[in-house]
Design an enzyme around this catalytic site. Structure first.
Site, mmCIF file in Angstrom:
data_model
loop_
_atom_site.group_PDB
_atom_site.id
_atom_site.type_symbol
_atom_site.label_atom_id
_atom_site.label_comp_id
_atom_site.label_asym_id
_atom_site.label_seq_id
_atom_site.Cartn_x
_atom_site.Cartn_y
_atom_site.Cartn_z
ATOM 1 N NE ARG A 15 -0.421 -0.501 4.873
ATOM 2 C CZ ARG A 15 -0.870 -0.396 6.091
ATOM 3 N NH1 ARG A 15 -2.078 0.066 6.301
ATOM 4 N NH2 ARG A 15 -0.152 -0.778 7.106
ATOM 5 C CE LYS A 63 3.202 -18.479 10.045
ATOM 6 N NZ LYS A 63 4.579 -18.758 10.473
ATOM 7 C CB SER A 95 10.804 -12.890 7.183
ATOM 8 O OG SER A 95 10.895 -11.909 8.175
ATOM 9 C CE LYS A 146 3.822 -18.981 14.754
ATOM 10 N NZ LYS A 146 4.625 -17.774 14.670
ATOM 11 N NE ARG A 210 7.768 -10.448 13.456
ATOM 12 C CZ ARG A 210 7.114 -10.197 12.328
ATOM 13 N NH1 ARG A 210 7.252 -9.039 11.736
ATOM 14 N NH2 ARG A 210 6.361 -11.121 11.765
ATOM 15 C CG ASN A 211 3.794 -13.046 17.956
ATOM 16 O OD1 ASN A 211 2.846 -12.353 18.290
ATOM 17 N ND2 ASN A 211 4.009 -13.384 16.686
ATOM 18 C CD GLU A 236 -1.091 -10.712 12.307
ATOM 19 O OE1 GLU A 236 -2.043 -10.317 13.002
ATOM 20 O OE2 GLU A 236 -1.010 -10.496 11.076
HETATM 21 N N1 LIG Z 1 3.500 -17.971 6.569
HETATM 22 C C1 LIG Z 1 4.647 -17.794 7.219
HETATM 23 O O1 LIG Z 1 5.467 -18.692 7.310
HETATM 24 C C2 LIG Z 1 4.892 -16.475 7.901
HETATM 25 C C3 LIG Z 1 3.839 -15.609 8.045
HETATM 26 N N2 LIG Z 1 4.003 -14.445 8.701
HETATM 27 C C4 LIG Z 1 2.780 -13.640 8.786
HETATM 28 O O2 LIG Z 1 2.720 -12.772 7.655
HETATM 29 C C5 LIG Z 1 2.044 -11.571 8.011
HETATM 30 C C6 LIG Z 1 2.934 -10.392 7.711
HETATM 31 O O3 LIG Z 1 4.125 -10.525 8.442
HETATM 32 P P1 LIG Z 1 5.321 -9.499 8.218
HETATM 33 O O4 LIG Z 1 5.573 -9.264 6.780
HETATM 34 O O5 LIG Z 1 6.450 -9.993 9.015
HETATM 35 O O6 LIG Z 1 4.674 -8.218 8.908
HETATM 36 P P2 LIG Z 1 4.957 -6.701 8.625
HETATM 37 O O7 LIG Z 1 4.282 -5.959 9.718
HETATM 38 O O8 LIG Z 1 6.402 -6.491 8.373
HETATM 39 O O9 LIG Z 1 4.177 -6.430 7.246
HETATM 40 C C7 LIG Z 1 2.783 -6.380 7.176
HETATM 41 C C8 LIG Z 1 2.405 -5.799 5.846
HETATM 42 O O10 LIG Z 1 0.981 -5.730 5.772
HETATM 43 C C9 LIG Z 1 0.657 -4.479 5.213
HETATM 44 N N3 LIG Z 1 -0.685 -4.069 5.619
HETATM 45 C C10 LIG Z 1 -1.175 -3.975 6.872
HETATM 46 N N4 LIG Z 1 -2.445 -3.523 6.835
HETATM 47 C C11 LIG Z 1 -2.763 -3.327 5.524
HETATM 48 C C12 LIG Z 1 -3.909 -2.858 4.847
HETATM 49 N N5 LIG Z 1 -4.994 -2.487 5.519
HETATM 50 N N6 LIG Z 1 -3.872 -2.795 3.509
HETATM 51 C C13 LIG Z 1 -2.769 -3.154 2.845
HETATM 52 N N7 LIG Z 1 -1.650 -3.611 3.423
HETATM 53 C C14 LIG Z 1 -1.644 -3.692 4.743
HETATM 54 C C15 LIG Z 1 1.716 -3.524 5.720
HETATM 55 O O11 LIG Z 1 1.804 -2.379 4.916
HETATM 56 C C16 LIG Z 1 2.963 -4.398 5.612
HETATM 57 O O12 LIG Z 1 3.503 -4.336 4.318
HETATM 58 C C17 LIG Z 1 1.697 -11.707 9.501
HETATM 59 O O13 LIG Z 1 0.388 -12.199 9.602
HETATM 60 C C18 LIG Z 1 2.701 -12.744 10.009
HETATM 61 O O14 LIG Z 1 2.225 -13.435 11.132
HETATM 62 C C19 LIG Z 1 5.198 -14.052 9.164
HETATM 63 C C20 LIG Z 1 6.289 -14.884 9.036
HETATM 64 C C21 LIG Z 1 6.222 -16.171 8.421
HETATM 65 O O1 LIG Z 2 5.613 -16.849 12.242
HETATM 66 C C1 LIG Z 2 6.783 -16.557 12.237
HETATM 67 C C2 LIG Z 2 7.839 -17.511 11.897
HETATM 68 O O2 LIG Z 2 7.335 -18.707 11.398
HETATM 69 C C3 LIG Z 2 7.215 -15.208 12.607
HETATM 70 O O3 LIG Z 2 7.037 -15.029 13.960
HETATM 71 P P1 LIG Z 2 6.733 -13.561 14.520
HETATM 72 O O4 LIG Z 2 5.507 -13.093 13.800
HETATM 73 O O5 LIG Z 2 6.565 -13.776 15.987
HETATM 74 O O6 LIG Z 2 7.955 -12.741 14.201
#
Ligand SMILES: NC(=O)C1=CN([C@@H]2O[C@H](COP(=O)(O)OP(=O)(O)OC[C@H]3O[C@@H](n4cnc5c(N)ncnc54)[C@H](O)[C@@H]3O)[C@@H](O)[C@H]2O)C=CC1
Ligand SMILES: O=C(CO)COP(=O)(O)O
Length: 289
Positions: A15, A63, A95, A146, A210-211, A236
């Site tokens: 965004r 998540k 990440s 988790k 972060r958690n 989250e």
């Molecule tokens: N699937 C996986 O293995 C992993 C998943 N995650 C999850 O991914 C998600 C993002 O994590 P991160 O990138 O580390 O967080 P972050 O906080 O660095 O990034 C979040 C992103 O979402 C965007 N965002 C938030 N609200 C928005 C809206 N209303 N409209 C458009 N964009 C919006 C922000 O601008 C930002 O780019 C979280 O839910 C986290 O738990 C994180 C690490 C690993």
């Molecule tokens: O889900 C994650 C790693 O798998 C990232 O964990 P945090 O959102 O707590 O940084």
């Protein structure tokens, strides 16, 4: 960048960027959403206003849980795109480690196995091992629930309670996750896999989480507001904890660790009081077979 390294054309949208979402999504075959939970519904509705091929696959990596409905992110995508394949991508994937090209494994789960297999091929490499799984709900709940236990683990380490306490907390945390997950309709085995136990171990043991940081800093005496103001990125687990408490109450599921994390996040108790509450609960069998 994993897909890019495999020769796929990758376009990024944020965004805060200059390109419109519509331009970025033109003619794409796969849409991967890694938006924090608060933005999922809005962005999914925006995406729905553009014309996409019916073959487009959605991948969700978020998540979290929706505070209004307690829905998971994939349920939101699937409701808005009922005729598209939705794949959950979740695993122990801090990440910063992935960016450093350290080896990692993950899970891609869908009701449509061919879609999961397509996604598996897109991301698999010698440094990223991708498994398919037919239980998207379980995979998604493992990664989401988790985060609450990771907050508790951060508190445990912040208070220097030792390895025994941490092992007990994480193990009983997994029991809590499985209880909630089973009630929701997810499979027990999924929670013993990468997206459950795997992600629980990663986040409960890493200062990169972060958690975990939220819990660790709460134990150090900071307020939640102070911690969140200075935290890079989204924790989250803070919102998930509230939604989880709501759902556990509705469904009458015992979630003692989550309850203590909830009271702590509300500022109602100290970390030491949370510990005492957990240690002084009624004695009981480990499992009700
Ligand atoms: N699937 C996986 O293995 C992993 C998943 N995650 C999850 O991914 C998600 C993002 O994590 P991160 O990138 O580390 O967080 P972050 O906080 O660095 O990034 C979040 C992103 O979402 C965007 N965002 C938030 N609200 C928005 C809206 N209303 N409209 C458009 N964009 C919006 C922000 O601008 C930002 O780019 C979280 O839910 C986290 O738990 C994180 C690490 C690993
Ligand atoms: O889900 C994650 C790693 O798998 C990232 O964990 P945090 O959102 O707590 O940084």
């Amino acid at each position: 960048n994993l897909a890019d390294a495999n020769g796929h054309e990758v376009r990024l949208w944020s965004r805060h960027g200059s390109q419109t979402l519509e331009t970025v999504l033109k003619d794409v075959q796969i849409v991967l959403s890694a938006i924090s939970m608060t933005g999922v519904r809005d962005v999914a509705f925006q995406v729905n206003s553009f014309s996409l091929s019916p073959e487009t696959i959605f991948i969700t990596a978020t998540k979290g849980l929706d505070p209004q409905t307690t829905c998971t992110p994939s349920q939101i995508w699937q409701t808005i795109f009922p005729n598209h394949a939705v794949v959950v991508l979740s695993g122990p994937n801090l990440s910063q480690e992935i960016q450093m090209q350290l080896p990692a494994a993950t899970v891609v789960a869908s009701n449509i196995s061919t879609a999961a297999e397509v996604v598996q091929l897109v991301f698999s490499s010698h440094r990223f091992r991708v498994y398919t799984n037919p239980d998207p709900l379980g995979v998604e709940l493992g990664g989401t629930l988790k985060n609450v236990i990771a907050i508790a683990a951060g508190v445990c380490d912040g208070l220097q309670l030792g390895t025994n306490a941490k092992a007990a907390l994480v193990t009983r945390g997994l029991t809590e996750i499985i209880r909630v997950g089973n009630d929701w309709g997810a499979k027990t085995e999924t929670f013993y896999g990468l997206s459950g136990l795997g992600d629980l171990l990663a986040t409960c043991n890493s200062p990169l989480s972060r958690n975990y940081q939220v819990g660790y800093q709460l134990a150090g005496g900071k307020t939640l507001r102070e911690i969140l103001t200075n935290l890079q990125g989204t924790a989250e687990g803070v919102n998930t904890c509230q939604v989880l408490i709501q759902r556990a109450k509705q469904q009458n599921i015992a979630v003692p660790i989550t309850e203590q994390v909830y009271h702590l996040l509300q500022g109602e108790i100290t970390p030491r009081q949370a510990l005492d509450e957990l240690m002084l609960r009624d004695i009981k069998p480990e499992y009700n077979y």
